[in-house]
Design an enzyme around this catalytic site. Structure first.
Site, short mmCIF file in Angstrom:
data_model
loop_
_atom_site.label_atom_id
_atom_site.label_comp_id
_atom_site.label_asym_id
_atom_site.label_seq_id
_atom_site.Cartn_x
_atom_site.Cartn_y
_atom_site.Cartn_z
N ASN A 97 16.87 42.73 42.05
CA ASN A 97 16.98 41.68 43.06
C ASN A 97 16.74 42.33 44.41
OD1 ASN A 97 17.77 39.66 44.81
ND2 ASN A 97 19.95 39.78 44.31
N TRP A 98 15.56 42.08 44.96
CA TRP A 98 15.20 42.75 46.21
C TRP A 98 15.96 42.18 47.42
CZ3 TRP A 98 9.09 43.39 46.13
CH2 TRP A 98 8.74 44.23 45.06
N LYS A 99 16.53 41.01 47.28
CA LYS A 99 17.23 40.33 48.40
C LYS A 99 16.26 40.21 49.59
CE LYS A 99 21.57 42.15 46.72
NZ LYS A 99 22.98 42.29 46.99
N HIS B 45 23.47 33.21 42.98
CA HIS B 45 23.92 34.52 43.46
C HIS B 45 25.09 34.32 44.43
CE1 HIS B 45 24.00 38.43 45.36
NE2 HIS B 45 23.33 38.89 44.31
N GLU C 250 25.80 35.63 47.12
CA GLU C 250 25.41 35.55 48.54
C GLU C 250 24.93 34.14 48.88
OE1 GLU C 250 22.78 38.93 48.45
OE2 GLU C 250 24.52 40.21 48.10
N GLU D 30 28.54 39.02 37.87
CA GLU D 30 28.55 39.90 39.03
C GLU D 30 29.86 39.72 39.78
OE1 GLU D 30 24.31 40.95 40.34
OE2 GLU D 30 24.81 39.06 41.30
N GLY E 298 27.09 45.53 46.13
CA GLY E 298 26.73 46.26 47.35
C GLY E 298 27.87 47.06 47.93
N SER F 170 26.74 47.13 41.99
CA SER F 170 26.68 48.58 42.18
C SER F 170 26.34 49.35 40.90
CB SER F 170 27.98 49.10 42.80
OG SER F 170 28.21 48.46 44.04
N GLY G 197 20.68 47.12 45.31
CA GLY G 197 20.27 48.29 46.08
C GLY G 197 19.40 49.28 45.30
C1 PEP Z 1 23.10 41.96 43.36
O1 PEP Z 1 22.99 41.61 44.50
O2 PEP Z 1 22.77 41.18 42.44
C2 PEP Z 1 23.63 43.29 43.10
C3 PEP Z 1 24.10 43.57 41.91
O3 PEP Z 1 23.61 44.18 44.14
P1 PEP Z 1 24.01 45.75 44.09
O4 PEP Z 1 23.40 46.34 42.85
O5 PEP Z 1 23.44 46.34 45.33
O6 PEP Z 1 25.50 45.80 44.04
#
Ligand code: PEP
Length: 251
Positions: free
Chosen positions: A9-11, A96, A98, A168, A174, A214, A236
């Site tokens: 997921n590049w966000k 998601h 976010e 998640e 993150g 993470s 990330g």
């Molecule tokens: C995500 O945003 O879906 C995610 C898992 O981010 P990260 O791996 O950076 O925690």
């Protein structure tokens, strides 16, 4: 049988040129390699068509990070599921944390998005997960069950079978804080049990449930070794081939 999947997921990262380079780099790194999972990159809308042109759609598959809850019309700035599908994308991340937290996406809105994604032959990667306070008060199962029920449980078993889930925990996204392998397995098993109660054992067994939060080269192997963890949704660490590839190779 359910698939193992590692999805990036590049966000809101990477210019168009940087995104094309990253996709090319990943395609090259994986070409000719035998990997034991499907690999997906989920990119900002404006990258989709260009990224689709530099991947083969098999070694690396393409997804969006969101789509609109309306089919078409006067919704300035929105991008529909049909538009996403027209770029060649096959997946779309929905729900998601976010999007839920910063853009007010409710269970009811997400239910519409899921429906439109499926109507346009997009596979939803549907995210669920509790915030820290909910985990600390032992409410994580209740919260996750409600998120699934309110956006997905009106689907037929056939349609539900086209959905990928991503657990998640919001406190792990993150933050560098990962759910322990035991916490991930416990929640994934609970989710599968919830699916079984609604749709039966075959649908529950065939649903891919990814872990996100993470996830990195150091913890992916242990997380993915759990019987109910079918891969990862990676933020990330998906932004560089050097950090994404070892997660793919953790299978
Ligand atoms: C995500 O945003 O879906 C995610 C898992 O981010 P990260 O791996 O950076 O925690």
């Amino acid at each position: 049988m359910r698939k193992n999947i590692v999805a990036g997921n590049w966000k809101m990262n990477k210019t168009l040129q940087e995104g094309i380079e990253l996709a090319k780099d990943l395609q090259t790194a994986l070409s000719g390699k035998k990997v034991k999972c499907d690999v997906i990159v989920c990119t900002p809308f404006i990258h989709l068509a260009s990224v689709n042109a530099v991947i083969d759609g098999q070694t690396v598959k393409l997804g969006a990070e969101n789509c609109a809850d309306k089919a078409s019309g006067a919704y300035t700035g929105e991008v529909s599921a049909a538009m996403v599908a027209s770029t060649g994308a096959k997946y779309v991340i929905l729900g998601h944390s976010e999007r839920r937290a910063y853009y007010g996406e409710t269970g009811a809105i997400l239910k519409e998005k899921v429906k439109l994604a499926l109507e346009n032959q997009l596979t939803p990667i549907f995210c669920i997960g509790e915030v820290l306070a909910e985990r600390e008060s032992g409410k994580q199962n209740e919260v996750v069950k409600k998120q699934i029920e309110e956006s997905l449980f009106d689907l037929s078993a056939e349609d539900f079978g086209k959905v990928v889930l991503a657990y998640e925990p919001v406190w792990a996204i993150g933050t560098g804080k990962t759910a322990s392998s035991a916490q991930a397995q416990e929640m994934h098993a609970f989710i599968r049990q919830t699916l079984k109660a609604q749709y039966g054992a075959a649908v529950a067994d065939n649903t891919s449930i990814l872990y996100g939060g993470s996830c990195n080269a150091a913890n992916a192997k242990e997380l993915f070794a759990n019987p109910d963890v079918d891969g990862g949704l990676i933020g990330g660490a998906a932004l560089k081939t050097d950090t994404f590839l070892p997660i793919i190779e953790a299978f």
